[in-house]
Design an enzyme around this catalytic site. Sequence first.
Site, PDB file in Angstrom:
ATOM      1  N   SER A  63      46.926  27.968   1.049  1.00  0.00           N
ATOM      2  CA  SER A  63      47.671  26.700   1.134  1.00  0.00           C
ATOM      3  C   SER A  63      48.728  26.521   0.050  1.00  0.00           C
ATOM      4  CB  SER A  63      46.700  25.522   1.049  1.00  0.00           C
ATOM      5  OG  SER A  63      46.150  25.268   2.301  1.00  0.00           O
ATOM      6  N   LYS A  90      52.236  26.455   1.061  1.00  0.00           N
ATOM      7  CA  LYS A  90      52.830  25.247   1.673  1.00  0.00           C
ATOM      8  C   LYS A  90      53.861  24.618   0.747  1.00  0.00           C
ATOM      9  CE  LYS A  90      48.655  24.375   4.377  1.00  0.00           C
ATOM     10  NZ  LYS A  90      47.258  23.972   4.313  1.00  0.00           N
ATOM     11  N   TYR A  98      52.851  31.030  10.070  1.00  0.00           N
ATOM     12  CA  TYR A  98      52.051  30.256   9.092  1.00  0.00           C
ATOM     13  C   TYR A  98      50.866  31.095   8.576  1.00  0.00           C
ATOM     14  CZ  TYR A  98      48.431  27.043   7.521  1.00  0.00           C
ATOM     15  OH  TYR A  98      47.440  26.454   6.791  1.00  0.00           O
ATOM     16  N   TYR A 144      44.936  17.619  -1.403  1.00  0.00           N
ATOM     17  CA  TYR A 144      44.321  17.036  -0.210  1.00  0.00           C
ATOM     18  C   TYR A 144      43.856  15.611  -0.487  1.00  0.00           C
ATOM     19  CZ  TYR A 144      44.520  21.950   0.562  1.00  0.00           C
ATOM     20  OH  TYR A 144      44.984  23.225   0.634  1.00  0.00           O
ATOM     21  N   VAL A 185      42.467  27.801  -0.480  1.00  0.00           N
ATOM     22  CA  VAL A 185      41.051  28.154  -0.273  1.00  0.00           C
ATOM     23  C   VAL A 185      40.624  29.515  -0.817  1.00  0.00           C
ATOM     24  CG1 VAL A 185      40.475  26.675   1.703  1.00  0.00           C
ATOM     25  CG2 VAL A 185      41.484  28.914   2.098  1.00  0.00           C
TER      26      VAL A 185
HETATM   27  O1  DON Z   1      45.085  27.365   7.578  1.00  0.00           O
HETATM   28  C1  DON Z   1      44.114  27.551   6.831  1.00  0.00           C
HETATM   29  O2  DON Z   1      43.040  27.013   7.073  1.00  0.00           O
HETATM   30  C2  DON Z   1      44.267  28.459   5.637  1.00  0.00           C
HETATM   31  N1  DON Z   1      45.175  29.513   5.921  1.00  0.00           N
HETATM   32  C3  DON Z   1      44.771  27.723   4.425  1.00  0.00           C
HETATM   33  C4  DON Z   1      43.936  26.530   4.068  1.00  0.00           C
HETATM   34  C5  DON Z   1      43.884  26.230   2.632  1.00  0.00           C
HETATM   35  O3  DON Z   1      44.197  26.991   1.736  1.00  0.00           O
HETATM   36  C6  DON Z   1      43.322  24.929   2.347  1.00  0.00           C
HETATM   37  N2  DON Z   1      42.955  24.882   0.968  1.00  0.00           N
HETATM   38  N3  DON Z   1      42.271  24.361   0.287  1.00  0.00           N
END
Ligand code: DON
Length: 316
Positions: A61, A64, A187, A239, A257
């Site tokens: 993430s 982003k 993405y 978040y 994540v």
């Molecule tokens: O789309 C997703 O679920 C992952 N590629 C990225 C999510 C993420 O890193 C959320 N983080 N805390």
Amino acid sequence: MVDELLRTAHDRYEGHDEGAVADYIPALARANPEWFGLSLVGVTGTVHEVGDAEVAFTIQSISKAFVFALACAAVGHERVHERVGVNNTGLAFNSVVAVELNGGSPMNPMVNAGAIATTALLPGADAAERWAHLQDGLSRFAGRSLEIDDEVYLSESETNHRNRAIAQLLQSYNRLDGDPAETVDVYTRQCSLSVTAHDLAVMGATLADGGVNPLTGEQVVSAEVCRDTLSVLASCGLYERSGEWLFEIGLPAKSGVSGGMVAISPGKGAVGAFSPLLDGAGNSVRAQRACAYLSRALGLNLFASARWSASQNGAA
Ligand code: DON
């Protein structure tokens, strides 16, 4: 002094073992929960590191934030505001309900729905051109060529049903141009780019430095784009915990994540942190604590208030 502070932060939190390694993307479960690296890069180009600052992990993430900057640079402040939004949803990063509750607006470019809508705004005649623009842009932020971790990319591609559903939902509300499956693929690739804590610190320091990468000297985006990106990170970077983060730490930041985190001090530099054990919102436990410690020790909180006369050498 900075080396000493980084060492203290590392010593203090390396034994903290609360949280869990993400496993909803199967390949992420291979991460070693002991990994813990910190890197601090200043706008003058100084670099300080401790621990596993050169261990590679996927950016997830945190991409982003930098894709948002590329989209602002490509289509402008107004278009991003109108198409994606700049408000916190107060809901989990993969929430479908958030889209429904907001009449189809993704609202927040730092959660999956908003990030997918942001990626679709990048310039290019097709998905391959948009991907090339994205990979090149994030590499400029890092000052080196960033490559995909194929194992994570394939693992996420096989399991990202929810993101595909989110993209279709956005399309039904006319919030996504182009093919939803292709956009989700771009993405997923952006999330699978392999970085280190050092890379994150360089990327963050570029946002701190008016868009100039302090190690390569390249102007990656404009200072206005950095301002727009940092304001969104302040309200949305962690978040549904973004408010608490700002209240306690007072810096724009973004987490992912895999356990990465970048915290940015505008005009000064950035901390890149990595440790895979996550809290319930998906933020690295040790990375948050280390950034909090460093923000306090270095006096980085943007909202710190001081009496004017106190800084005037005693003059009334
Ligand atoms: O789309 C997703 O679920 C992952 N590629 C990225 C999510 C993420 O890193 C959320 N983080 N805390």
